[in-house]
Design a protein around this motif. Structure first.
Motif, PDB file in Angstrom:
ATOM      1  N   TRP A  40     -26.981  -5.166 -15.866  1.00  0.00           N
ATOM      2  CA  TRP A  40     -26.522  -5.402 -14.493  1.00  0.00           C
ATOM      3  C   TRP A  40     -27.355  -6.488 -13.818  1.00  0.00           C
ATOM      4  CZ3 TRP A  40     -23.147  -5.397 -10.783  1.00  0.00           C
ATOM      5  CH2 TRP A  40     -23.536  -5.368  -9.445  1.00  0.00           C
ATOM      6  N   GLN A  41     -28.675  -6.405 -13.960  1.00  0.00           N
ATOM      7  CA  GLN A  41     -29.544  -7.395 -13.327  1.00  0.00           C
ATOM      8  C   GLN A  41     -29.368  -8.775 -13.940  1.00  0.00           C
ATOM      9  OE1 GLN A  41     -31.048  -6.907 -10.589  1.00  0.00           O
ATOM     10  NE2 GLN A  41     -30.832  -4.680 -10.493  1.00  0.00           N
ATOM     11  N   SER A  42     -29.165  -8.832 -15.249  1.00  0.00           N
ATOM     12  CA  SER A  42     -28.945 -10.136 -15.898  1.00  0.00           C
ATOM     13  C   SER A  42     -27.617 -10.739 -15.447  1.00  0.00           C
ATOM     14  CB  SER A  42     -28.980  -9.999 -17.426  1.00  0.00           C
ATOM     15  OG  SER A  42     -27.876  -9.251 -17.911  1.00  0.00           O
ATOM     16  N   ALA A  43     -26.597  -9.873 -15.245  1.00  0.00           N
ATOM     17  CA  ALA A  43     -25.299 -10.357 -14.755  1.00  0.00           C
ATOM     18  C   ALA A  43     -25.431 -10.913 -13.342  1.00  0.00           C
ATOM     19  CB  ALA A  43     -24.265  -9.237 -14.794  1.00  0.00           C
ATOM     20  N   ARG A  44     -26.219 -10.271 -12.527  1.00  0.00           N
ATOM     21  CA  ARG A  44     -26.437 -10.768 -11.159  1.00  0.00           C
ATOM     22  C   ARG A  44     -27.153 -12.110 -11.182  1.00  0.00           C
ATOM     23  NH1 ARG A  44     -28.637  -7.529  -6.464  1.00  0.00           N
ATOM     24  NH2 ARG A  44     -27.657  -9.348  -5.508  1.00  0.00           N
ATOM     25  N   LYS A  45     -28.134 -12.247 -12.067  1.00  0.00           N
ATOM     26  CA  LYS A  45     -28.837 -13.524 -12.182  1.00  0.00           C
ATOM     27  C   LYS A  45     -27.898 -14.629 -12.657  1.00  0.00           C
ATOM     28  CE  LYS A  45     -33.438 -11.581 -13.035  1.00  0.00           C
ATOM     29  NZ  LYS A  45     -34.529 -11.414 -14.033  1.00  0.00           N
ATOM     30  N   ALA A  46     -26.866 -14.255 -13.407  1.00  0.00           N
ATOM     31  CA  ALA A  46     -25.886 -15.233 -13.893  1.00  0.00           C
ATOM     32  C   ALA A  46     -24.873 -15.605 -12.813  1.00  0.00           C
ATOM     33  CB  ALA A  46     -25.156 -14.671 -15.111  1.00  0.00           C
TER      34      ALA A  46
ATOM     35  N   LEU B  63     -18.491 -10.166  -5.143  1.00  0.00           N
ATOM     36  CA  LEU B  63     -18.484 -10.221  -6.598  1.00  0.00           C
ATOM     37  C   LEU B  63     -17.523 -11.331  -7.027  1.00  0.00           C
ATOM     38  CD1 LEU B  63     -18.522  -7.409  -9.164  1.00  0.00           C
ATOM     39  CD2 LEU B  63     -16.651  -9.032  -9.270  1.00  0.00           C
ATOM     40  N   HIS B  64     -18.011 -12.252  -7.855  1.00  0.00           N
ATOM     41  CA  HIS B  64     -17.224 -13.406  -8.280  1.00  0.00           C
ATOM     42  C   HIS B  64     -16.470 -13.062  -9.564  1.00  0.00           C
ATOM     43  CE1 HIS B  64     -19.252 -15.758  -5.243  1.00  0.00           C
ATOM     44  NE2 HIS B  64     -20.411 -15.327  -5.696  1.00  0.00           N
TER      45      HIS B  64
ATOM     46  N   LEU C  90     -17.309 -12.448 -13.624  1.00  0.00           N
ATOM     47  CA  LEU C  90     -16.991 -11.135 -14.199  1.00  0.00           C
ATOM     48  C   LEU C  90     -16.170 -11.293 -15.471  1.00  0.00           C
ATOM     49  CD1 LEU C  90     -16.995  -7.992 -13.826  1.00  0.00           C
ATOM     50  CD2 LEU C  90     -14.798  -8.289 -12.666  1.00  0.00           C
ATOM     51  N   ASN C  91     -15.177 -12.169 -15.430  1.00  0.00           N
ATOM     52  CA  ASN C  91     -14.290 -12.335 -16.574  1.00  0.00           C
ATOM     53  C   ASN C  91     -14.961 -13.019 -17.759  1.00  0.00           C
ATOM     54  OD1 ASN C  91     -12.115 -11.107 -15.276  1.00  0.00           O
ATOM     55  ND2 ASN C  91     -11.453 -13.017 -14.332  1.00  0.00           N
ATOM     56  N   SER C  92     -16.102 -13.654 -17.511  1.00  0.00           N
ATOM     57  CA  SER C  92     -16.830 -14.286 -18.605  1.00  0.00           C
ATOM     58  C   SER C  92     -17.805 -13.323 -19.278  1.00  0.00           C
ATOM     59  CB  SER C  92     -17.602 -15.508 -18.092  1.00  0.00           C
ATOM     60  OG  SER C  92     -18.715 -15.114 -17.290  1.00  0.00           O
ATOM     61  N   LEU C  93     -17.934 -12.146 -18.715  1.00  0.00           N
ATOM     62  CA  LEU C  93     -18.878 -11.151 -19.230  1.00  0.00           C
ATOM     63  C   LEU C  93     -18.125  -9.958 -19.824  1.00  0.00           C
ATOM     64  CD1 LEU C  93     -21.316 -11.160 -16.183  1.00  0.00           C
ATOM     65  CD2 LEU C  93     -21.732 -12.242 -18.396  1.00  0.00           C
ATOM     66  N   GLY C  94     -18.833  -9.151 -20.550  1.00  0.00           N
ATOM     67  CA  GLY C  94     -18.259  -7.924 -21.077  1.00  0.00           C
ATOM     68  C   GLY C  94     -18.494  -6.756 -20.136  1.00  0.00           C
ATOM     69  N   HIS C  95     -17.871  -5.623 -20.456  1.00  0.00           N
ATOM     70  CA  HIS C  95     -18.063  -4.378 -19.705  1.00  0.00           C
ATOM     71  C   HIS C  95     -17.669  -4.547 -18.238  1.00  0.00           C
ATOM     72  CE1 HIS C  95     -20.126  -3.059 -23.315  1.00  0.00           C
ATOM     73  NE2 HIS C  95     -20.962  -4.076 -23.207  1.00  0.00           N
ATOM     74  N   HIS C  96     -16.456  -5.058 -18.009  1.00  0.00           N
ATOM     75  CA  HIS C  96     -15.987  -5.338 -16.659  1.00  0.00           C
ATOM     76  C   HIS C  96     -16.005  -4.110 -15.763  1.00  0.00           C
ATOM     77  CE1 HIS C  96     -13.406  -8.936 -18.288  1.00  0.00           C
ATOM     78  NE2 HIS C  96     -14.689  -9.066 -18.542  1.00  0.00           N
ATOM     79  N   GLU C  97     -15.523  -2.986 -16.306  1.00  0.00           N
ATOM     80  CA  GLU C  97     -15.415  -1.785 -15.472  1.00  0.00           C
ATOM     81  C   GLU C  97     -16.790  -1.306 -15.024  1.00  0.00           C
ATOM     82  OE1 GLU C  97     -13.108   1.283 -17.204  1.00  0.00           O
ATOM     83  OE2 GLU C  97     -11.295   0.074 -17.389  1.00  0.00           O
TER      84      GLU C  97
ATOM     85  N   ALA D  28     -11.864   3.370  -9.993  1.00  0.00           N
ATOM     86  CA  ALA D  28     -10.983   3.027 -11.112  1.00  0.00           C
ATOM     87  C   ALA D  28      -9.892   2.052 -10.668  1.00  0.00           C
ATOM     88  CB  ALA D  28     -10.363   4.295 -11.691  1.00  0.00           C
ATOM     89  N   ALA D  29      -9.353   2.260  -9.468  1.00  0.00           N
ATOM     90  CA  ALA D  29      -8.306   1.372  -8.959  1.00  0.00           C
ATOM     91  C   ALA D  29      -8.844  -0.019  -8.662  1.00  0.00           C
ATOM     92  CB  ALA D  29      -7.688   1.975  -7.691  1.00  0.00           C
ATOM     93  N   ILE D  30     -10.068  -0.099  -8.149  1.00  0.00           N
ATOM     94  CA  ILE D  30     -10.690  -1.398  -7.877  1.00  0.00           C
ATOM     95  C   ILE D  30     -10.924  -2.143  -9.187  1.00  0.00           C
ATOM     96  CG2 ILE D  30     -12.779  -2.538  -7.008  1.00  0.00           C
ATOM     97  CD1 ILE D  30     -12.999  -0.191  -4.990  1.00  0.00           C
ATOM     98  N   CYS D  31     -11.411  -1.433 -10.195  1.00  0.00           N
ATOM     99  CA  CYS D  31     -11.636  -2.048 -11.508  1.00  0.00           C
ATOM    100  C   CYS D  31     -10.330  -2.598 -12.070  1.00  0.00           C
ATOM    101  CB  CYS D  31     -12.231  -1.032 -12.473  1.00  0.00           C
ATOM    102  SG  CYS D  31     -13.922  -0.524 -12.092  1.00  0.00           S
ATOM    103  N   LYS D  32      -9.247  -1.832 -11.928  1.00  0.00           N
ATOM    104  CA  LYS D  32      -7.945  -2.259 -12.441  1.00  0.00           C
ATOM    105  C   LYS D  32      -7.438  -3.475 -11.666  1.00  0.00           C
ATOM    106  CE  LYS D  32      -3.332  -0.384 -13.513  1.00  0.00           C
ATOM    107  NZ  LYS D  32      -2.508  -1.330 -12.750  1.00  0.00           N
ATOM    108  N   ALA D  33      -7.565  -3.421 -10.344  1.00  0.00           N
ATOM    109  CA  ALA D  33      -7.071  -4.509  -9.509  1.00  0.00           C
ATOM    110  C   ALA D  33      -7.836  -5.801  -9.735  1.00  0.00           C
ATOM    111  CB  ALA D  33      -7.151  -4.103  -8.035  1.00  0.00           C
ATOM    112  N   ALA D  34      -9.119  -5.682 -10.088  1.00  0.00           N
ATOM    113  CA  ALA D  34      -9.932  -6.880 -10.300  1.00  0.00           C
ATOM    114  C   ALA D  34      -9.388  -7.752 -11.417  1.00  0.00           C
ATOM    115  CB  ALA D  34     -11.374  -6.482 -10.607  1.00  0.00           C
TER     116      ALA D  34
END
Length: 436
Positions: free
Chosen positions: A219-225, A235-236, A240-247, A265-271
């Motif tokens: 999570w912290q490495s994703a934020r640094k990215a 949240l960009h 997000l789409n360039s990384l794994g484990h989106h949910e 779960a609905a927010i994850c799906k809508a993203a």
């Protein structure tokens, strides 16, 4: 080391008190007791019991009475949550004002198992299943839990064999409380199936804690990215789409804001759906997650405020929703140069008085140089405005501001009908000077 012992008078906290010197060799102690005023005379009797015990042991006692029911009602939270907040805040104050190094609490192996199961039922994910820390910080105070490896059976056996006294809380048998229902109905069944259930579960929680640590690093490495803004409110989605484990990443972004498991779960799906732009999800605590092109934004309850409107009767400086805006009336200059953030209008097309207000659904303008209408909502999309920027946008609208045809989106675009022409004799210059 000076340790403040949190003592209710129940069997767990009295075990902590009686064995404090064994649990913390060479430390000195004082006692803190909370009277939550929830059980009338019984609560007062608990306080008297702790007072006498401290007097017999020669220990300093700090005692505080709380109107817990009123606190819970005013804060809109459960009695249990209000009591927890009140006691830990007070413990932290005592540690600071009286110079204690830490507060010790009597959480044991059974408490940890109950908390694990409660969190499992609530749907907290790994962060709520990793178990209690033996040494943590709560409300700014260091909190020690020396009894996490000790079961309640072991505590009861030691107290009885050593002739120690304690108080029984009558509400512990009230199965209307989920924790009590687990304690009296569920845990005994688990222990019947597996007599080593508590130690097995503690081992599992330690493994979950290790997994959660790995997830935290991710999570912290994703934020640094660049996954989120510096304040963690945006949240960009391209990152997000360039990384794994989106949910997982999306759930981490919205956690702690009161969203239900179903909402997360609905927010994850809508993203992951292009058609989800404009969707909003409301949490129990008043937070909103709003999706726009390329973003998910978290909006606090305070930010979801009412719209604003201000009548401009003459040139001058005006404060509009925290922005300082300069409005000048001038003769038309030879050269119409303007700095970034400044817009100029033909004074005949936007005469005084006019209105500065927030955006509302249905607003539109004809962008300079174009012929067709454009909805402000579409213009916001073109400009990649976040939901927060849309809410804070200031529009200039002729007259009382009731019309949907707007004269300008300040700092960005004017309506073609307000442009300066060779026939213009005077102009209005509007500049946003600063945000207050």
């Amino acid at each position: 080391m000076r340790i403040l012992l949190a003592v209710s008078g129940g069997i767990d906290s009295m075990y902590l008190s009686e064995r404090a010197s064994d649990l913390f060799p060479e430390a000195s102690f004082a006692v803190a007791h909370c009277n939550f005023s929830l059980r009338g005379a019984e609560s007062d009797a608990d306080e008297d019991f702790v007072r006498k015990w401290c007097s017999d042991k020669g220990l300093t006692l700090y005692c505080r009475r709380f109107d817990t029911a009123s606190e819970a009602e005013s804060a809109g939270e459960s009695i249990e949550m209000a009591a927890r907040r009140l006691r830990y805040r007070w413990f932290a104050q005592l540690c600071s004002s009286e110079g204690f190094d830490a507060v010790a609490v009597a959480h044991n192996a059974n408490d940890e198992a109950e908390t694990f199961l409660l969190n499992l039922l609530r749907g907290t994910g790994t962060r709520g299943l990793k178990g209690m820390s033996p040494d943590s910080v709560v409300e700014g105070a260091r909190v020690l839990r020396p009894m996490l490896d000790i079961s309640r059976d072991e505590i009861t056996s030691w107290m009885k064999s050593n002739g120690k006294s304690w108080r029984e809380d009558s509400t512990n048998s009230d199965t209307r409380y989920k924790r009590n229902l687990l304690r009296t109905g569920v845990l005994p069944l688990f222990e019947k199936i597996n007599p080593s259930f508590l130690s097995t579960l503690r081992s599992d929680m330690q493994h979950i804690s290790q997994v959660d640590g790995i997830a935290e690093e991710y999570w912290q490495s994703a934020r640094k990215a660049g996954l989120t803004s510096s304040d963690a409110k945006v949240l960009h989605l391209d990152i997000l789409n360039s990384l794994g484990h989106h949910e997982y990443l999306t759930a981490r972004f919205v956690e702690g804001k009161g969203f239900s498991t179903e909402s997360i779960a609905a927010i994850c799906k809508a993203a992951g759906e292009e058609t989800s732009r404009g969707k909003r999800f409301e949490s129990r605590s008043g937070w909103t997650a709003e999706l726009s092109r390329g973003h998910i934004e978290l909006i606090s309850p305070e930010e979801m405020r009412e719209s604003f409107s201000l009548t401009v009767n003459a040139p001058g400086e005006y404060i509009v929703d925290g922005k300082l805006i300069s409005i000048q009336l001038e003769d038309t200059p030879q050269k119409l140069k303007q700095s970034a953030g400044t817009l100029i209008f033909d004074e005949r097309a936007l005469p005084f008085p006019f209105t500065l207000r927030s955006w509302k659904q249905g607003d539109w303008l004809v962008p300079l140089g174009m012929k067709g209408r454009k909805k402000l909502s579409d213009l916001f999309t073109d400009l990649s405005y976040t939901p927060s920027q849309k809410r804070k946008a200031v529009l200039a609208v002729a007259g009382d501001g009731s019309a949907s045809h707007v004269a300008a989106l300040l700092g960005e675009r004017i309506d073609d009908s307000t442009k300066v022409t060779p026939e213009t004799s005077r102009i209005i210059r509007i500049t946003q000077l600063q945000t207050l």
